[in-house]
Write a protein that holds these residues in place. Structure first.
Motif, PDB file in Angstrom:
ATOM      1  N   SER A 623     -23.163  -8.170 -11.723  1.00  0.00           N
ATOM      2  CA  SER A 623     -22.764  -6.879 -12.297  1.00  0.00           C
ATOM      3  C   SER A 623     -22.686  -5.766 -11.243  1.00  0.00           C
ATOM      4  CB  SER A 623     -23.756  -6.474 -13.393  1.00  0.00           C
ATOM      5  OG  SER A 623     -25.074  -6.392 -12.862  1.00  0.00           O
ATOM      6  N   PRO A 626     -18.608  -4.338  -9.657  1.00  0.00           N
ATOM      7  CA  PRO A 626     -17.738  -3.199  -9.982  1.00  0.00           C
ATOM      8  C   PRO A 626     -18.046  -1.931  -9.204  1.00  0.00           C
ATOM      9  CG  PRO A 626     -18.364  -4.352 -11.980  1.00  0.00           C
ATOM     10  CD  PRO A 626     -19.174  -4.956 -10.876  1.00  0.00           C
ATOM     11  N   ASN A 627     -19.257  -1.831  -8.612  1.00  0.00           N
ATOM     12  CA  ASN A 627     -19.582  -0.639  -7.827  1.00  0.00           C
ATOM     13  C   ASN A 627     -18.833  -0.599  -6.493  1.00  0.00           C
ATOM     14  OD1 ASN A 627     -21.355   0.361  -9.738  1.00  0.00           O
ATOM     15  ND2 ASN A 627     -23.122  -0.710  -8.867  1.00  0.00           N
ATOM     16  N   ARG A 629     -15.550  -1.112  -6.066  1.00  0.00           N
ATOM     17  CA  ARG A 629     -14.251  -0.450  -6.225  1.00  0.00           C
ATOM     18  C   ARG A 629     -14.353   1.073  -6.047  1.00  0.00           C
ATOM     19  NH1 ARG A 629      -9.471  -1.270  -9.093  1.00  0.00           N
ATOM     20  NH2 ARG A 629      -9.606  -3.416  -8.350  1.00  0.00           N
ATOM     21  N   THR A 633     -12.601   3.385  -3.147  1.00  0.00           N
ATOM     22  CA  THR A 633     -11.733   4.508  -3.523  1.00  0.00           C
ATOM     23  C   THR A 633     -12.217   5.816  -2.912  1.00  0.00           C
ATOM     24  OG1 THR A 633     -11.212   3.406  -5.617  1.00  0.00           O
ATOM     25  CG2 THR A 633     -10.749   5.762  -5.468  1.00  0.00           C
ATOM     26  N   ALA A 734     -13.423 -12.300 -12.668  1.00  0.00           N
ATOM     27  CA  ALA A 734     -13.246 -11.077 -13.442  1.00  0.00           C
ATOM     28  C   ALA A 734     -13.908  -9.880 -12.759  1.00  0.00           C
ATOM     29  CB  ALA A 734     -13.813 -11.273 -14.850  1.00  0.00           C
ATOM     30  N   LEU A 735     -15.142 -10.093 -12.275  1.00  0.00           N
ATOM     31  CA  LEU A 735     -15.846  -8.978 -11.632  1.00  0.00           C
ATOM     32  C   LEU A 735     -15.272  -8.670 -10.259  1.00  0.00           C
ATOM     33  CD1 LEU A 735     -19.514  -9.800 -12.686  1.00  0.00           C
ATOM     34  CD2 LEU A 735     -17.978  -8.075 -13.625  1.00  0.00           C
ATOM     35  N   ALA A 737     -12.144  -8.847  -9.500  1.00  0.00           N
ATOM     36  CA  ALA A 737     -10.939  -8.055  -9.734  1.00  0.00           C
ATOM     37  C   ALA A 737     -11.277  -6.596 -10.016  1.00  0.00           C
ATOM     38  CB  ALA A 737     -10.147  -8.639 -10.899  1.00  0.00           C
ATOM     39  N   GLN A 738     -12.497  -6.355 -10.539  1.00  0.00           N
ATOM     40  CA  GLN A 738     -12.923  -4.975 -10.752  1.00  0.00           C
ATOM     41  C   GLN A 738     -13.421  -4.317  -9.465  1.00  0.00           C
ATOM     42  OE1 GLN A 738     -15.664  -4.557 -14.045  1.00  0.00           O
ATOM     43  NE2 GLN A 738     -14.689  -6.235 -15.178  1.00  0.00           N
ATOM     44  N   ALA A 739     -13.765  -5.146  -8.482  1.00  0.00           N
ATOM     45  CA  ALA A 739     -14.304  -4.616  -7.226  1.00  0.00           C
ATOM     46  C   ALA A 739     -13.212  -4.340  -6.201  1.00  0.00           C
ATOM     47  CB  ALA A 739     -15.330  -5.590  -6.639  1.00  0.00           C
ATOM     48  N   ASP A 741      -8.821  -5.177  -4.968  1.00  0.00           N
ATOM     49  CA  ASP A 741      -7.493  -5.473  -5.487  1.00  0.00           C
ATOM     50  C   ASP A 741      -6.548  -5.727  -4.315  1.00  0.00           C
ATOM     51  OD1 ASP A 741      -7.278  -3.016  -4.382  1.00  0.00           O
ATOM     52  OD2 ASP A 741      -6.555  -1.985  -6.169  1.00  0.00           O
TER      53      ASP A 741
END
Length: 870
Positions: A623, A626-627, A629, A633, A734-735, A737-739, A741
């Motif tokens: 988990s 996602p941090n 990404r 940014t 899945a995770l 892809a959230q981190a 791209d």
């Protein structure tokens, strides 16, 4: 015969045409056409249409041309005669022209001589009358002109005598006044002139009083505190007599001059009220000669109604409402602009300056000097006092409120200066003179020097930003300072540096909250930005959750917005030479607060979470991915802001710009390294967990008994395959892809697919497979392949993953099909070549043999013959 021949000759050869000079004088005359016409007339008409075989006869042409030549000769002689006549006429005309020029020249010389004689007669009438008469002009006229010149000279002499007479009278009156003041200590004659009134009389009194002052210094040095120094060696004074006087001439003259000055100033004020600019101009001239004009300038400026009214209002407090001050102290709200009372004052100053400049130019001969004094008084008294009151009030609100007030005030007063320059003031409608423009710029600069000197301003900006950044990130830093850290090796030293920064930021915030000089408004704003209550100032009582430790792009945008506002203020308030140094200071703050304290701390936390799960016994928790990404940014936002704003502002200083570029590069590289470390550790976690699940595969999963056929038919894949595919698709892919791209996600997925491919390639070499188990192998491999192909893979990796499908076929096809496939084998395959990304896409012989030997029917003749053929 002879007559007949003669007649025949005339008939055959007629006489040629005749012509005159007019035929050759035409502009259309062409020699070729003339000769052609002669030739045509030479040929008789009865021969022109005859047969073409007759012999050429030149005689007609010869006769015609001879006739033409004779006529041309005659014309030439006529032309020569005419030319001779014209030449003789030209010579006669030239002789006549020369005679005319000689005559005119003599007349011009005579006129010039007469003019010179006339000029001499006008300048020296007595000496030139005879000469003038001998030159042909009458003596009566000469005497008349000489008499007029004498009259002019007599008039000039009379004027000169009149000036001398008046000068003598003035000297006589001056001596009389001096005798009065030196003998009786009074100025009776001068006072009588003063009592007569009128501007001219007062001006005359002022001039005489000034002259008497100089005489007093010369003749009465004792009254000036000096010893007589005019004695000669033989005891005779050098014109200084009466050393022992009963009256102090200096005191008498100074007293009279003071009364006269007051009288002139009173007259100037009365004229000002009546708008009598001519009288004001005369008084100003006298007072300027009297004492440099200081008194009249001071009177005009000090008694101006603007300063009288403003002096009564200057004690008024700044009455801006509390909502406006809260808006000034709130970093997330737009600045409300200049303080209303200061704005009202500046608007009034603009009107007064434009109106008074018109009066000053008409009332003072030295109007620029007066206008500069007026400007100085306006800025140094009215504007400066109100500005100090506004800034003192803003200081009691917060440091941000002070900076915003300072910037708004500087911008509004700067606009006032530019408007006055454009208006022109005394030079309206033209722009104002360079001297006035320089005075305006100087007053504007002096107003803000106390607040901008040295590094005081940029230090305030830095301190304000640090307070806001520490407030915004307080819960974030508090959460991560309480988090348990488990890094090892090189990353442990980096994590230790991050821990020190977190502790510093957190402690700085708490110390600032407890500071005695913190204003209530600023404390309230710091608590609001941090999301705290006033009763929770004890850091041990503050509760933080996992959400507070998550990095936020919105927070980063707020931080960049605050910094952009500071950069704008620094540009408009600071000097151009100091801009590179100022933006360098702000860059260091941004890299520290956003780069290290915020982004790198979040990446350190993700790395700790990843490294702590590399060898766990339970399914790893990804988990933290996602941090990554928002960290990437925010780093991109920060890098773009630095490149497009901060570094461009430092281009004028090459050394500072290069230093900023180097710092930025190091910070970005540090973030990239930590991001790569997080993704690499995540891949290790995923590969280790897949390895752990593969090790739980049962030995007989691919060698089922006949009793298990019904169960196997209902199940599509083995439990191990389902667990791995579920983990890889729902968790890792899945995770991830959230981190990340784009290209980064493609590279990560490709590396993960290759790692899983290598594990599966070796995994299926360990288990015996019967005919029914071969179907299970193909189902598992198909599931693995479909799962990995859902990821964004490179084309080469997709081909390598597809090779697993070929492995599944090796367990279910017959000997003949095996023999056919053995013909397309490579010398080494993914198994033998290391399974890297550059591995071949064909199965190697060794791997082919290893897979086939795990078949239950590997000992049959057909299979053995295939293996023997390798």
């Amino acid at each position: 015969m002879e007559r007949g021949g003669s007649n025949s000759s005339r008939a055959l050869f007629p006489k040629g045409p005749s012509f005159s000079l007019s035929d050759f004088s035409s502009k259309d005359f062409i020699v070729r056409d003339f000769v052609d016409s002669l030739a045509e007339t030479a040929v008789p008409h009865n021969r022109r249409s005859g047969p073409s075989n007759n012999a050429f006869d030149p005689k007609p042409l010869i006769r015609t041309f001879e006739n033409a030549l004779s006529q041309l000769s005659t014309l030439s002689e006529e032309l020569q005669v005419k030319e001779s006549e014209l030449l003789s006429q030209v010579r006669r005309a030239e002789i006549q022209h020369d005679q005319t020029l000689d005559t005119l020249g003599r007349k011009l010389d005579q006129s010039m001589a007469q003019f010179e004689a006339l000029d001499l007669t006008l300048n020296n009438p007595g000496s030139s009358n005879d000469n003038f008469g001998s030159n042909g002009m009458s003596n009566g006229n000469g005497r008349s002109d000489a008499g007029g010149n004498i009259a002019v000279q007599i008039g000039e002499k009379l004027e000169e005598l009149d000036r001398k007479r008046r000068k003598a009278q003035d000297a006589n009156f001056l001596i009389q006044c001096w005798l009065e003041v030196s003998d009786s200590g009074q100025l009776t004659s001068l006072e009588e002139i003063q009592k007569q009134g009128g501007a001219e009389n007062k001006i005359r009194c002022a001039v005489i009083a000034r002259q008497l002052m100089r005489i007093s210094q010369r003749l009465d040095p004792i009254s000036w505190g000096q010893q007589p120094n005019g004695f000669r060696g033989n005891g005779i004074t050098n014109g200084v007599t009466g050393a022992n006087r009963k009256h102090n001439t200096r005191e008498v003259l100074e007293k009279f001059s003071e009364l006269l000055e007051q009288d002139l100033l009173k007259q100037f004020n009365n004229s000002y009220r009546r708008q009598n600019f001519d009288d004001m101009m005369e008084c100003a001239k006298v007072l300027h000669d009297f004492n440099g004009g200081a008194s009249v300038i001071a009177t005009f400026v000090n008694q101006h109604q603007f300063f009288i009214d403003r002096d009564q209002l200057i004690t008024d407090e700044v009455t801006t409402d509390g909502e406006t001050w809260d808006q000034l102290a709130d970093p997330d709200s737009d600045p409300p602009g200049v303080e209303p009372s200061l704005q009202s004052l500046i608007d009034e100053v603009k009107i007064v300056m434009q109106e008074e400049s018109f009066i000053i130019k008409r009332a003072f001969p030295f109007y620029e000097k007066v206008l500069i004094k007026f400007i100085q008084r306006v800025f140094q008294q009215s504007i400066q006092q109100r500005l100090e009151m506004v800034l003192d009030k803003a200081t009691t609100i917060s440091s941000l409120a002070f900076l915003r007030c300072l910037h708004a005030s500087r911008s509004y007063i700067g606009a006032l200066v530019e408007d006055l320059k454009t208006h022109g003031l005394t030079e309206h409608p033209e722009p104002c003179s360079s001297q006035i423009a320089q005075a305006l710029d100087q007053q504007l600069e002096e107003l803000f020097v106390p607040y901008l000197v040295g590094n005081s301003y940029i230090d305030r900006e830095k301190k304000s930003l640090e307070e806001m950044y520490n407030s915004l990130l307080f819960k974030f830093t508090l959460y991560h300072s309480r988090r348990k850290k488990t890094p090892t090796g090189f990353m442990a030293s980096l994590a230790q540096q991050g821990t020190q920064l977190l502790a510093t930021a957190k402690d700085a915030y708490m110390e600032r909250l407890d500071s005695s000089d913190l204003t209530p408004t600023q404390k309230r704003m710091m608590l609001r930005v941090a999301g705290l209550q006033d009763n929770s100032s004890n850091k041990n009582d503050i509760e933080v959750s996992e959400e507070h430790g998550i990095i936020s792009v919105a927070y980063a945008k707020r931080m960049i917005g605050w910094l952009a506002e500071s950069v704008r203020r620094a540009l408009e308030l600071g000097s151009a030479s100091e801009t590179p140094k100022d933006v360098n200071i702000l860059l260091n703050l941004l890299l520290t607060s956003m780069g290290q304290v915020y982004v790198e701390t979040a990446l350190d936390a993700a790395l700790d979470a990843a490294q702590s799960q590399e060898n766990v016994k339970n399914e790893p928790d990804l988990s933290y991915l996602p941090n990554v990404r928002p960290a990437v940014t925010i780093t991109n936002l920060m890098s773009r802001f630095i490149t497009t704003v901060l570094i461009r502002l430092a281009e004028s200083n090459t050394t500072v710009r290069r230093s900023m570029e180097a710092q930025t590069k190091m910070a970005i590289e540090a973030t990239e390294k930590k991001t790569n470390a997080v993704m690499k550790s995540t891949m290790d976690v995923a590969v280790n967990w897949v390895t752990r699940i593969l090790n739980q595969q049962k030995k007989l999963d691919f060698r089922p008994k006949d009793d298990d056929l019904e169960v196997l038919v209902d199940s599509l894949q083995t439990p191990t395959c389902l667990a791995i595919c579920t983990f890889l698709s729902s968790k890792v892919a899945a995770l991830a892809a959230q981190a990340i791209d784009g290209h980064n996600l493609e590279m990560f997925s490709s590396e993960l697919a290759l790692s899983v491919h290598r594990l599966l390639f070796e995994h299926f070499k360990k288990f015996p497979v019967n005919a029914t188990g071969g179907l299970m192998v193909t189902k598992d491999i198909a599931k693995y392949v479909s799962t990995m192909k859902e990821w964004p893979l490179t084309k080469e990796v997709e081909q390598i993953v597809e090779l697993l499908t070929e492995v599944g076929y090796l367990f279910i096809i017959g000997p003949e099909a095996l023999r056919e496939r053995s013909r397309n084998l490579a010398a080494t395959g993914p198994g033998g070549g290391g399974g890297g990304a550059g591995a071949g896409t064909k199965l190697g012989k060794a791997d082919f043999k290893a897979f086939v030997q795990k078949r239950e029917d590997a000992s049959t003749v057909g299979i053995q013959s295939v293996l023997a053929g390798l």
